[in-house]
Design a protein around this motif. Structure first.
Motif, PDB file in Angstrom:
ATOM      1  N   ILE A   7     -67.902 -23.846 -15.058  1.00  0.00           N
ATOM      2  CA  ILE A   7     -67.803 -23.549 -13.627  1.00  0.00           C
ATOM      3  C   ILE A   7     -66.360 -23.711 -13.156  1.00  0.00           C
ATOM      4  N   ILE A   8     -65.697 -24.760 -13.600  1.00  0.00           N
ATOM      5  CA  ILE A   8     -64.288 -24.967 -13.252  1.00  0.00           C
ATOM      6  C   ILE A   8     -63.447 -23.777 -13.730  1.00  0.00           C
ATOM      7  N   GLY A   9     -63.714 -23.307 -14.928  1.00  0.00           N
ATOM      8  CA  GLY A   9     -62.988 -22.148 -15.456  1.00  0.00           C
ATOM      9  C   GLY A   9     -63.194 -20.903 -14.610  1.00  0.00           C
ATOM     10  N   TRP A  10     -64.421 -20.659 -14.200  1.00  0.00           N
ATOM     11  CA  TRP A  10     -64.712 -19.504 -13.362  1.00  0.00           C
ATOM     12  C   TRP A  10     -64.063 -19.630 -11.982  1.00  0.00           C
ATOM     13  N   ILE A  11     -64.107 -20.815 -11.412  1.00  0.00           N
ATOM     14  CA  ILE A  11     -63.467 -21.031 -10.110  1.00  0.00           C
ATOM     15  C   ILE A  11     -61.971 -20.771 -10.210  1.00  0.00           C
ATOM     16  N   GLY A  12     -61.343 -21.302 -11.256  1.00  0.00           N
ATOM     17  CA  GLY A  12     -59.910 -21.080 -11.449  1.00  0.00           C
ATOM     18  C   GLY A  12     -59.580 -19.612 -11.606  1.00  0.00           C
ATOM     19  N   SER A  13     -60.372 -18.915 -12.395  1.00  0.00           N
ATOM     20  CA  SER A  13     -60.150 -17.480 -12.586  1.00  0.00           C
ATOM     21  C   SER A  13     -60.260 -16.726 -11.270  1.00  0.00           C
ATOM     22  N   LEU A  14     -61.283 -17.040 -10.506  1.00  0.00           N
ATOM     23  CA  LEU A  14     -61.480 -16.367  -9.218  1.00  0.00           C
ATOM     24  C   LEU A  14     -60.341 -16.659  -8.245  1.00  0.00           C
ATOM     25  N   GLU A  15     -59.879 -17.905  -8.213  1.00  0.00           N
ATOM     26  CA  GLU A  15     -58.794 -18.250  -7.292  1.00  0.00           C
ATOM     27  C   GLU A  15     -57.517 -17.476  -7.612  1.00  0.00           C
ATOM     28  N   VAL A  16     -57.166 -17.410  -8.881  1.00  0.00           N
ATOM     29  CA  VAL A  16     -55.954 -16.683  -9.273  1.00  0.00           C
ATOM     30  C   VAL A  16     -56.108 -15.195  -8.962  1.00  0.00           C
ATOM     31  N   LEU A  17     -57.275 -14.646  -9.253  1.00  0.00           N
ATOM     32  CA  LEU A  17     -57.513 -13.226  -8.960  1.00  0.00           C
ATOM     33  C   LEU A  17     -57.518 -12.939  -7.459  1.00  0.00           C
ATOM     34  N   VAL A  18     -58.105 -13.815  -6.674  1.00  0.00           N
ATOM     35  CA  VAL A  18     -58.115 -13.632  -5.226  1.00  0.00           C
ATOM     36  C   VAL A  18     -56.688 -13.673  -4.681  1.00  0.00           C
ATOM     37  N   ASP A  31     -45.072 -15.595  -0.443  1.00  0.00           N
ATOM     38  CA  ASP A  31     -44.446 -16.868  -0.100  1.00  0.00           C
ATOM     39  C   ASP A  31     -45.270 -17.660   0.919  1.00  0.00           C
ATOM     40  N   SER A  32     -46.556 -17.304   1.039  1.00  0.00           N
ATOM     41  CA  SER A  32     -47.419 -18.003   1.989  1.00  0.00           C
ATOM     42  C   SER A  32     -48.023 -19.247   1.354  1.00  0.00           C
ATOM     43  N   PRO A  33     -48.319 -20.255   2.170  1.00  0.00           N
ATOM     44  CA  PRO A  33     -48.971 -21.460   1.641  1.00  0.00           C
ATOM     45  C   PRO A  33     -50.300 -21.154   0.943  1.00  0.00           C
ATOM     46  N   TRP A  34     -51.073 -20.203   1.462  1.00  0.00           N
ATOM     47  CA  TRP A  34     -52.364 -19.864   0.844  1.00  0.00           C
ATOM     48  C   TRP A  34     -52.173 -19.294  -0.555  1.00  0.00           C
ATOM     49  N   PHE A  35     -51.184 -18.447  -0.723  1.00  0.00           N
ATOM     50  CA  PHE A  35     -50.910 -17.870  -2.041  1.00  0.00           C
ATOM     51  C   PHE A  35     -50.558 -18.974  -3.031  1.00  0.00           C
ATOM     52  N   TYR A  36     -49.674 -19.861  -2.610  1.00  0.00           N
ATOM     53  CA  TYR A  36     -49.298 -20.977  -3.485  1.00  0.00           C
ATOM     54  C   TYR A  36     -50.484 -21.880  -3.791  1.00  0.00           C
ATOM     55  N   PHE A  37     -51.272 -22.201  -2.759  1.00  0.00           N
ATOM     56  CA  PHE A  37     -52.415 -23.094  -2.925  1.00  0.00           C
ATOM     57  C   PHE A  37     -53.440 -22.508  -3.901  1.00  0.00           C
ATOM     58  N   LEU A  38     -53.766 -21.222  -3.722  1.00  0.00           N
ATOM     59  CA  LEU A  38     -54.732 -20.586  -4.622  1.00  0.00           C
ATOM     60  C   LEU A  38     -54.225 -20.568  -6.061  1.00  0.00           C
ATOM     61  N   ASN A  39     -52.943 -20.299  -6.251  1.00  0.00           N
ATOM     62  CA  ASN A  39     -52.381 -20.299  -7.597  1.00  0.00           C
ATOM     63  C   ASN A  39     -52.330 -21.703  -8.193  1.00  0.00           C
ATOM     64  N   LEU A  40     -51.987 -22.688  -7.376  1.00  0.00           N
ATOM     65  CA  LEU A  40     -51.931 -24.066  -7.861  1.00  0.00           C
ATOM     66  C   LEU A  40     -53.310 -24.565  -8.279  1.00  0.00           C
ATOM     67  N   THR A  41     -54.284 -24.454  -7.375  1.00  0.00           N
ATOM     68  CA  THR A  41     -55.616 -24.981  -7.694  1.00  0.00           C
ATOM     69  C   THR A  41     -56.310 -24.142  -8.771  1.00  0.00           C
ATOM     70  N   GLY A  42     -56.109 -22.832  -8.723  1.00  0.00           N
ATOM     71  CA  GLY A  42     -56.668 -21.982  -9.777  1.00  0.00           C
ATOM     72  C   GLY A  42     -56.070 -22.307 -11.130  1.00  0.00           C
ATOM     73  N   GLY A  43     -54.757 -22.511 -11.140  1.00  0.00           N
ATOM     74  CA  GLY A  43     -54.084 -22.865 -12.389  1.00  0.00           C
ATOM     75  C   GLY A  43     -54.548 -24.203 -12.946  1.00  0.00           C
ATOM     76  N   ILE A  44     -54.724 -25.178 -12.062  1.00  0.00           N
ATOM     77  CA  ILE A  44     -55.211 -26.493 -12.504  1.00  0.00           C
ATOM     78  C   ILE A  44     -56.595 -26.356 -13.129  1.00  0.00           C
TER      79      ILE A  44
END
Length: 84
Positions: A7-18, A31-44
């Motif tokens: 589930i964590i893997g799927w969530i990360g994949s979805l966050e990066v794709l979104v 350069d928006s905070p949302w873009f960075y946040f989604l990439n950070l949490t998705g990457g983690i």
């Protein structure tokens, strides 16, 4: 535990794709905070998943992805605090 990691893997994949899709369709800026946040949490999430799967090459890419996002967030906060 296995299902939880999946589930964590799927969530990360979805966050990066979104993040990528929203940026590609100009709904958020790169350069928006949302873009960075989604990439950070998705990457983690993807780091956790790829390490669990022992996919070390993918884990390496995702660790770098997380570092890039973390540095960008740090710069964003520094820039915003300087503007105040």
């Amino acid at each position: 535990m296995k299902n939880f990691i999946e589930i964590i893997g799927w969530i990360g994949s979805l966050e990066v794709l979104v993040a990528y899709a929203l940026n590609s369709y100009q709904k958020i800026r790169s350069d928006s905070p949302w873009f960075y946040f989604l990439n950070l949490t998705g990457g983690i999430c993807l780091v956790i998943y790829t390490l669990w799967k022992e996919a070390f090459a993918s884990a390496f890419v995702n660790i770098i992805w997380v570092l890039i996002a973390a540095i960008a967030i740090g710069k964003l906060f520094i820039t915003q605090s300087e503007k105040r």
